[in-house]
Design a protein around this motif. Structure first.
Motif, PDB file in Angstrom:
ATOM      1  N   LEU A  92       0.831  -1.206   0.000  1.00  0.00           N
ATOM      2  CA  LEU A  92       0.000   0.000   0.000  1.00  0.00           C
ATOM      3  C   LEU A  92       0.864   1.254   0.000  1.00  0.00           C
ATOM      4  CD1 LEU A  92      -2.763  -0.880   2.632  1.00  0.00           C
ATOM      5  CD2 LEU A  92      -2.850  -1.167   0.151  1.00  0.00           C
ATOM      6  N   THR A  93       0.346   2.335  -0.553  1.00  0.00           N
ATOM      7  CA  THR A  93       1.050   3.616  -0.501  1.00  0.00           C
ATOM      8  C   THR A  93       0.967   4.199   0.903  1.00  0.00           C
ATOM      9  OG1 THR A  93      -0.907   4.918  -1.053  1.00  0.00           O
ATOM     10  CG2 THR A  93       0.424   4.081  -2.904  1.00  0.00           C
ATOM     11  N   VAL A  94       1.736   5.250   1.127  1.00  0.00           N
ATOM     12  CA  VAL A  94       1.677   5.968   2.401  1.00  0.00           C
ATOM     13  C   VAL A  94       0.230   6.383   2.706  1.00  0.00           C
ATOM     14  CG1 VAL A  94       2.279   8.192   3.461  1.00  0.00           C
ATOM     15  CG2 VAL A  94       4.066   6.775   2.400  1.00  0.00           C
ATOM     16  N   TYR A  95      -0.420   6.977   1.730  1.00  0.00           N
ATOM     17  CA  TYR A  95      -1.808   7.425   1.899  1.00  0.00           C
ATOM     18  C   TYR A  95      -2.715   6.250   2.229  1.00  0.00           C
ATOM     19  CZ  TYR A  95      -6.266   9.716   0.790  1.00  0.00           C
ATOM     20  OH  TYR A  95      -7.535  10.231   0.852  1.00  0.00           O
ATOM     21  N   GLU A  96      -2.555   5.158   1.499  1.00  0.00           N
ATOM     22  CA  GLU A  96      -3.438   3.998   1.692  1.00  0.00           C
ATOM     23  C   GLU A  96      -3.229   3.340   3.049  1.00  0.00           C
ATOM     24  OE1 GLU A  96      -3.792   2.706  -3.045  1.00  0.00           O
ATOM     25  OE2 GLU A  96      -2.188   1.897  -1.777  1.00  0.00           O
ATOM     26  N   ASN A  97      -1.991   3.340   3.536  1.00  0.00           N
ATOM     27  CA  ASN A  97      -1.727   2.783   4.863  1.00  0.00           C
ATOM     28  C   ASN A  97      -2.484   3.545   5.946  1.00  0.00           C
ATOM     29  OD1 ASN A  97       0.399   0.532   5.559  1.00  0.00           O
ATOM     30  ND2 ASN A  97       1.166   1.501   3.682  1.00  0.00           N
ATOM     31  N   ILE A  98      -2.503   4.863   5.823  1.00  0.00           N
ATOM     32  CA  ILE A  98      -3.218   5.666   6.819  1.00  0.00           C
ATOM     33  C   ILE A  98      -4.725   5.567   6.607  1.00  0.00           C
ATOM     34  CG2 ILE A  98      -3.538   7.995   7.753  1.00  0.00           C
ATOM     35  CD1 ILE A  98      -0.636   8.553   7.017  1.00  0.00           C
ATOM     36  N   ASN A  99      -5.135   5.499   5.356  1.00  0.00           N
ATOM     37  CA  ASN A  99      -6.560   5.387   5.036  1.00  0.00           C
ATOM     38  C   ASN A  99      -7.169   4.126   5.641  1.00  0.00           C
ATOM     39  OD1 ASN A  99      -9.034   6.152   3.664  1.00  0.00           O
ATOM     40  ND2 ASN A  99      -8.592   4.475   2.249  1.00  0.00           N
ATOM     41  N   ALA A 137       8.804   0.821   0.575  1.00  0.00           N
ATOM     42  CA  ALA A 137      10.136   0.496   0.063  1.00  0.00           C
ATOM     43  C   ALA A 137      10.811   1.690  -0.600  1.00  0.00           C
ATOM     44  CB  ALA A 137      10.055  -0.668  -0.937  1.00  0.00           C
ATOM     45  N   GLU A 138      10.032   2.729  -0.904  1.00  0.00           N
ATOM     46  CA  GLU A 138      10.552   3.895  -1.614  1.00  0.00           C
ATOM     47  C   GLU A 138      10.925   5.047  -0.689  1.00  0.00           C
ATOM     48  OE1 GLU A 138       8.303   4.127  -5.757  1.00  0.00           O
ATOM     49  OE2 GLU A 138       6.856   3.883  -4.109  1.00  0.00           O
ATOM     50  N   ILE A 139      10.758   4.863   0.612  1.00  0.00           N
ATOM     51  CA  ILE A 139      11.072   5.937   1.550  1.00  0.00           C
ATOM     52  C   ILE A 139      12.031   5.436   2.633  1.00  0.00           C
ATOM     53  CG2 ILE A 139       8.927   7.197   1.142  1.00  0.00           C
ATOM     54  CD1 ILE A 139       7.757   5.965   3.649  1.00  0.00           C
ATOM     55  N   SER A 140      12.688   6.353   3.326  1.00  0.00           N
ATOM     56  CA  SER A 140      13.698   6.005   4.322  1.00  0.00           C
ATOM     57  C   SER A 140      13.065   5.491   5.615  1.00  0.00           C
ATOM     58  CB  SER A 140      14.549   7.231   4.642  1.00  0.00           C
ATOM     59  OG  SER A 140      13.768   8.189   5.357  1.00  0.00           O
ATOM     60  N   GLY A 141      13.913   4.954   6.498  1.00  0.00           N
ATOM     61  CA  GLY A 141      13.435   4.452   7.776  1.00  0.00           C
ATOM     62  C   GLY A 141      12.780   5.528   8.620  1.00  0.00           C
ATOM     63  N   GLY A 142      13.392   6.716   8.636  1.00  0.00           N
ATOM     64  CA  GLY A 142      12.816   7.813   9.388  1.00  0.00           C
ATOM     65  C   GLY A 142      11.476   8.253   8.839  1.00  0.00           C
ATOM     66  N   MET A 143      11.348   8.240   7.513  1.00  0.00           N
ATOM     67  CA  MET A 143      10.079   8.614   6.878  1.00  0.00           C
ATOM     68  C   MET A 143       8.998   7.576   7.188  1.00  0.00           C
ATOM     69  SD  MET A 143      11.658   9.939   3.260  1.00  0.00           S
ATOM     70  CE  MET A 143      10.217  10.677   2.494  1.00  0.00           C
ATOM     71  N   LYS A 144       9.389   6.308   7.222  1.00  0.00           N
ATOM     72  CA  LYS A 144       8.427   5.251   7.574  1.00  0.00           C
ATOM     73  C   LYS A 144       7.890   5.466   8.983  1.00  0.00           C
ATOM     74  CE  LYS A 144      10.707   1.861   4.628  1.00  0.00           C
ATOM     75  NZ  LYS A 144      11.690   0.745   4.591  1.00  0.00           N
TER      76      LYS A 144
END
Length: 265
Positions: A92-99, A137-144
């Motif tokens: 899932l995308t960042v948006y979809e994970n929160i959604n 997978a496209e963002i850093s650990g801190g961003m996750k």
């Protein structure tokens, strides 16, 4: 006056066959609404077990966890957890994970447009709106971890539970996220409980630091108030006498417990 969160004479044991392991013994603590409390102690002292009890992920053996005078005995959206592992769904995308979380909690009470606005507001809060369409997978650990915090906040919990959320990050990323959490706490006034091994982190972020004795049958050894004005700026605090005094008190407590461990070996 009723405590916002009360840990009322909590014991926790785990049984395996005929063997019983007593992890926590007679935990007594009250936490006020809007307070930031850190829990610190050596490995094996039951910090994460205590957090899981508050989250309702595991049940107490004796005593009770009371949130606004109601017993906690199962998971619920009013207690959101951010783990050291971000636990984002990779497909899932960042948006979809929160959604996913927002739809579960607010599916009936908010319209689709309102849910969208709420998701974006929480992404803005952690400065991750620009990455809404990226996958983990496209963002850093801190961003996750920022996304994990946004997902937790988007559930609008009464208690935010952080289980060593910065433990796997490099020092610079960790510092930036600590600053972000302080900013979020000052804006939202969210009641926050954080597990940490980092003394400086505990002093920087907390109103109070709960210091655990060693396991088995660990309990609360001391509770230290951190009388530092907010907002807090780490550079200024590096030489602040109150900061240094609090840091010394926690280190002394942990060092004494480490000596007990060595003596028992």
């Amino acid at each position: 006056m009723t405590a916002y969160l009360k840990l009322d004479h909590i014991d926790k044991s785990f049984a395996r066959g005929n063997q019983v392991s007593e992890v926590l013994k007679d935990i007594r603590l009250t936490i006020d609404k809007g307070e930031f409390v850190s829990i610190i102690g050596h490995s094996g002292c039951g910090k994460s077990t205590l957090l899981n009890l508050i989250a309702g992920l595991t049940t107490v053996s004796a005593g009770a966890v009371l949130l606004e005078d109601k017993e906690v005995d199962s998971p619920g959206p009013e207690r959101a957890v951010v783990f050291q592992n971000h636990s984002l769904l990779p497909w899932l995308t960042v948006y979809e994970n929160i959604n996913l979380a927002v739809s579960k909690v607010f599916g009936r009470s908010k319209s689709k447009a309102e849910r969208h606005d709420w998701i974006m507001r929480n992404l803005d809060l952690v400065q991750m709106a620009h990455a809404r369409d990226k996958r983990p997978a496209e963002i850093s650990g801190g961003m996750k971890q920022r996304v994990g915090i946004a997902r937790a906040l988007a559930m609008e919990p009464k208690i935010l539970l952080l289980d060593e959320p910065f433990g796997a990050l490099d020092a610079l990323t960790r510092a930036h996220l600590q600053d972000a959490v302080m900013d979020i706490h000052s804006r939202l006034g969210s009641t926050t409980i954080m597990i940490t091994h980092d003394v400086d982190e505990a002093v920087l972020l907390s109103d109070r630091i709960v210091m655990m004795t060693n396991g088995p049958a660990a309990t609360i050894g001391e509770v230290l108030a951190v009388p530092l004005a907010r907002p807090r700026r780490r550079i200024e605090l590096a030489s602040d006498r109150t900061f240094l005094r609090c840091r010394e008190a926690v280190l002394k407590f942990l060092y004494e417990r480490h000596r007990f461990v060595e003596a028992a070996e």
